[in-house]
Write a protein that holds these residues in place. Structure first.
Motif, PDB file in Angstrom:
ATOM      1  N   PHE A 281      84.514 -19.204 -23.544  1.00  0.00           N
ATOM      2  CA  PHE A 281      85.040 -17.933 -23.055  1.00  0.00           C
ATOM      3  C   PHE A 281      84.352 -16.755 -23.736  1.00  0.00           C
ATOM      4  CE2 PHE A 281      88.697 -14.764 -23.171  1.00  0.00           C
ATOM      5  CZ  PHE A 281      88.437 -14.282 -21.898  1.00  0.00           C
ATOM      6  N   GLY A 282      84.127 -16.865 -25.040  1.00  0.00           N
ATOM      7  CA  GLY A 282      83.480 -15.775 -25.769  1.00  0.00           C
ATOM      8  C   GLY A 282      82.049 -15.555 -25.337  1.00  0.00           C
ATOM      9  N   LEU A 283      81.293 -16.641 -25.210  1.00  0.00           N
ATOM     10  CA  LEU A 283      79.886 -16.515 -24.809  1.00  0.00           C
ATOM     11  C   LEU A 283      79.768 -15.930 -23.409  1.00  0.00           C
ATOM     12  CD1 LEU A 283      78.425 -19.902 -26.131  1.00  0.00           C
ATOM     13  CD2 LEU A 283      78.279 -17.646 -27.203  1.00  0.00           C
ATOM     14  N   ARG A 284      80.612 -16.418 -22.498  1.00  0.00           N
ATOM     15  CA  ARG A 284      80.537 -15.943 -21.117  1.00  0.00           C
ATOM     16  C   ARG A 284      81.154 -14.549 -20.965  1.00  0.00           C
ATOM     17  NH1 ARG A 284      83.483 -19.458 -19.266  1.00  0.00           N
ATOM     18  NH2 ARG A 284      85.407 -18.267 -18.889  1.00  0.00           N
ATOM     19  N   GLY A 285      82.363 -14.390 -21.504  1.00  0.00           N
ATOM     20  CA  GLY A 285      83.105 -13.161 -21.283  1.00  0.00           C
ATOM     21  C   GLY A 285      82.495 -11.947 -21.954  1.00  0.00           C
ATOM     22  N   MET A 286      81.860 -12.150 -23.123  1.00  0.00           N
ATOM     23  CA  MET A 286      81.260 -11.022 -23.829  1.00  0.00           C
ATOM     24  C   MET A 286      79.738 -11.059 -23.795  1.00  0.00           C
ATOM     25  SD  MET A 286      83.839 -10.363 -27.047  1.00  0.00           S
ATOM     26  CE  MET A 286      83.543 -11.912 -27.894  1.00  0.00           C
ATOM     27  N   LYS A 287      79.206 -11.991 -22.978  1.00  0.00           N
ATOM     28  CA  LYS A 287      77.753 -12.100 -22.785  1.00  0.00           C
ATOM     29  C   LYS A 287      77.016 -12.184 -24.131  1.00  0.00           C
ATOM     30  CE  LYS A 287      77.704  -9.778 -18.282  1.00  0.00           C
ATOM     31  NZ  LYS A 287      79.163  -9.822 -18.114  1.00  0.00           N
ATOM     32  N   MET A 288      77.484 -13.121 -24.960  1.00  0.00           N
ATOM     33  CA  MET A 288      76.877 -13.332 -26.268  1.00  0.00           C
ATOM     34  C   MET A 288      76.212 -14.699 -26.322  1.00  0.00           C
ATOM     35  SD  MET A 288      79.789 -11.649 -28.796  1.00  0.00           S
ATOM     36  CE  MET A 288      78.872 -12.067 -30.280  1.00  0.00           C
ATOM     37  N   GLN A 289      75.504 -14.955 -27.399  1.00  0.00           N
ATOM     38  CA  GLN A 289      74.842 -16.229 -27.607  1.00  0.00           C
ATOM     39  C   GLN A 289      75.227 -16.782 -28.973  1.00  0.00           C
ATOM     40  OE1 GLN A 289      70.630 -15.546 -27.160  1.00  0.00           O
ATOM     41  NE2 GLN A 289      70.741 -15.472 -24.926  1.00  0.00           N
ATOM     42  N   MET A 290      75.119 -18.097 -29.089  1.00  0.00           N
ATOM     43  CA  MET A 290      75.349 -18.688 -30.397  1.00  0.00           C
ATOM     44  C   MET A 290      74.288 -18.215 -31.381  1.00  0.00           C
ATOM     45  SD  MET A 290      76.334 -22.667 -29.699  1.00  0.00           S
ATOM     46  CE  MET A 290      77.526 -23.129 -28.445  1.00  0.00           C
ATOM     47  N   PRO A 291      74.633 -18.096 -32.656  1.00  0.00           N
ATOM     48  CA  PRO A 291      73.626 -17.735 -33.660  1.00  0.00           C
ATOM     49  C   PRO A 291      72.470 -18.728 -33.640  1.00  0.00           C
ATOM     50  CG  PRO A 291      75.835 -17.604 -34.592  1.00  0.00           C
ATOM     51  CD  PRO A 291      75.988 -18.229 -33.241  1.00  0.00           C
ATOM     52  N   ASP A 292      71.258 -18.232 -33.822  1.00  0.00           N
ATOM     53  CA  ASP A 292      70.064 -19.087 -33.747  1.00  0.00           C
ATOM     54  C   ASP A 292      70.107 -20.233 -34.748  1.00  0.00           C
ATOM     55  OD1 ASP A 292      69.035 -17.533 -31.713  1.00  0.00           O
ATOM     56  OD2 ASP A 292      67.860 -16.263 -33.057  1.00  0.00           O
ATOM     57  N   ASN A 293      70.713 -20.003 -35.901  1.00  0.00           N
ATOM     58  CA  ASN A 293      70.697 -21.014 -36.954  1.00  0.00           C
ATOM     59  C   ASN A 293      71.920 -21.921 -36.955  1.00  0.00           C
ATOM     60  OD1 ASN A 293      72.497 -19.058 -37.704  1.00  0.00           O
ATOM     61  ND2 ASN A 293      71.880 -19.001 -39.863  1.00  0.00           N
ATOM     62  N   ALA A 294      72.726 -21.855 -35.889  1.00  0.00           N
ATOM     63  CA  ALA A 294      73.965 -22.632 -35.832  1.00  0.00           C
ATOM     64  C   ALA A 294      73.712 -24.004 -35.218  1.00  0.00           C
ATOM     65  CB  ALA A 294      75.028 -21.874 -35.048  1.00  0.00           C
ATOM     66  N   GLY A 295      72.908 -24.814 -35.895  1.00  0.00           N
ATOM     67  CA  GLY A 295      72.544 -26.122 -35.359  1.00  0.00           C
ATOM     68  C   GLY A 295      73.716 -27.073 -35.225  1.00  0.00           C
ATOM     69  N   ALA A 296      74.598 -27.101 -36.215  1.00  0.00           N
ATOM     70  CA  ALA A 296      75.745 -27.999 -36.161  1.00  0.00           C
ATOM     71  C   ALA A 296      76.699 -27.600 -35.043  1.00  0.00           C
ATOM     72  CB  ALA A 296      76.472 -27.992 -37.500  1.00  0.00           C
ATOM     73  N   LEU A 297      76.888 -26.302 -34.847  1.00  0.00           N
ATOM     74  CA  LEU A 297      77.756 -25.811 -33.775  1.00  0.00           C
ATOM     75  C   LEU A 297      77.189 -26.180 -32.413  1.00  0.00           C
ATOM     76  CD1 LEU A 297      80.186 -24.135 -32.821  1.00  0.00           C
ATOM     77  CD2 LEU A 297      78.740 -22.090 -32.986  1.00  0.00           C
ATOM     78  N   ARG A 298      75.887 -26.005 -32.251  1.00  0.00           N
ATOM     79  CA  ARG A 298      75.253 -26.351 -30.971  1.00  0.00           C
ATOM     80  C   ARG A 298      75.380 -27.840 -30.684  1.00  0.00           C
ATOM     81  NH1 ARG A 298      71.847 -22.395 -28.922  1.00  0.00           N
ATOM     82  NH2 ARG A 298      71.560 -20.584 -30.306  1.00  0.00           N
ATOM     83  N   ALA A 299      75.153 -28.669 -31.694  1.00  0.00           N
ATOM     84  CA  ALA A 299      75.241 -30.114 -31.501  1.00  0.00           C
ATOM     85  C   ALA A 299      76.663 -30.526 -31.132  1.00  0.00           C
ATOM     86  CB  ALA A 299      74.784 -30.840 -32.759  1.00  0.00           C
ATOM     87  N   TRP A 300      77.641 -29.949 -31.826  1.00  0.00           N
ATOM     88  CA  TRP A 300      79.047 -30.236 -31.501  1.00  0.00           C
ATOM     89  C   TRP A 300      79.371 -29.805 -30.073  1.00  0.00           C
ATOM     90  CZ3 TRP A 300      82.466 -26.306 -30.217  1.00  0.00           C
ATOM     91  CH2 TRP A 300      83.796 -26.704 -30.015  1.00  0.00           C
TER      92      TRP A 300
END
Length: 211
Positions: A179-198
């Motif tokens: 919801f946050g990424l879509r609703g506020m048109k944001m992206q995950m931090p570039d260095n958030a590898g564990a978050l992306r994998a999860w």
């Protein structure tokens, strides 16, 4: 049971994912939030706060918080145990789920409701007029970015938000991130590898893919 819902909204989506994991299919009443049906007198008679979802039990009791709804559903269908199978696991999952709500979901709601034109005079849920505050929109974006960075750190040593097993805390976090990424048109931090994998791993679950 009867579920008043609008599946596109984040809070109802949390319950729908929980239901899918449990294999439960209660009767559903669609309340179109885009058309403002949750703000009508008819729905206010069902739930005075005019928020969704609402789960109506067979005795007429109505539950309106995701936590209460999920706890009831867990009692109806204990397996899989999404709220924890031991006292320690239940406490840990409750703690992490609350942390996600406070630091993630509320940050997204702050940024989203204070920036979108469709929420003019509705910066808080309910029928009372509440003006948008641009500074809160910006603060919400900052808080959401901090949340993603902190969650990435938590996931560095664990496969899931509350430990090694999938739980309601993962559902709350997934809905918050999406919801946050879509609703506020944001992206995950570039260095958030564990978050992306999860996120990639959890997004492949059948309950998420079918929803």
């Amino acid at each position: 049971m009867k579920l008043y819902t609008f599946p596109e909204a984040p809070s109802p989506r949390r319950v729908h994912l929980f239901l899918a994991e449990k294999g439960l299919s209660p009767e559903q009443v669609f309340v179109d939030m885009r058309k403002g049906e949750h703000l009508t007198d008819d729905f206010a008679a069902i739930h005075a706060d005019c928020t969704l979802p609402v789960l109506e039990l067979d005795d007429g009791t109505r539950l309106s918080s995701c936590a209460a709804i999920c706890r009831h559903l867990e009692s109806v269908q204990p397996e899989p145990a999404l709220l924890g199978a031991t006292p320690e696991a239940r406490a840990r999952i409750d703690d992490r789920d609350r942390w996600v709500e406070m630091n993630g979901m509320l940050a997204v709601m702050e940024g989203f409701r204070n920036s979108l034109k469709g929420f003019k005079d509705h910066a808080l849920p309910g029928r009372r007029p509440v003006a948008q505050i641009p500074e809160l929109a910006e603060r919400g974006r900052r808080r959401f970015d901090w949340f993603m960075q902190d969650l990435d750190g938590m996931l560095a040593d664990h496969d899931h938000v509350a430990g090694d097993g999938f739980s309601v805390a993962d559902i709350t976090a997934l809905v918050t991130i999406d919801f946050g990424l879509r609703g506020m048109k944001m992206q995950m931090p570039d260095n958030a590898g564990a978050l992306r994998a999860w996120h990639e791993r959890v997004s492949t679950r059948p309950s998420v893919r079918q929803g």
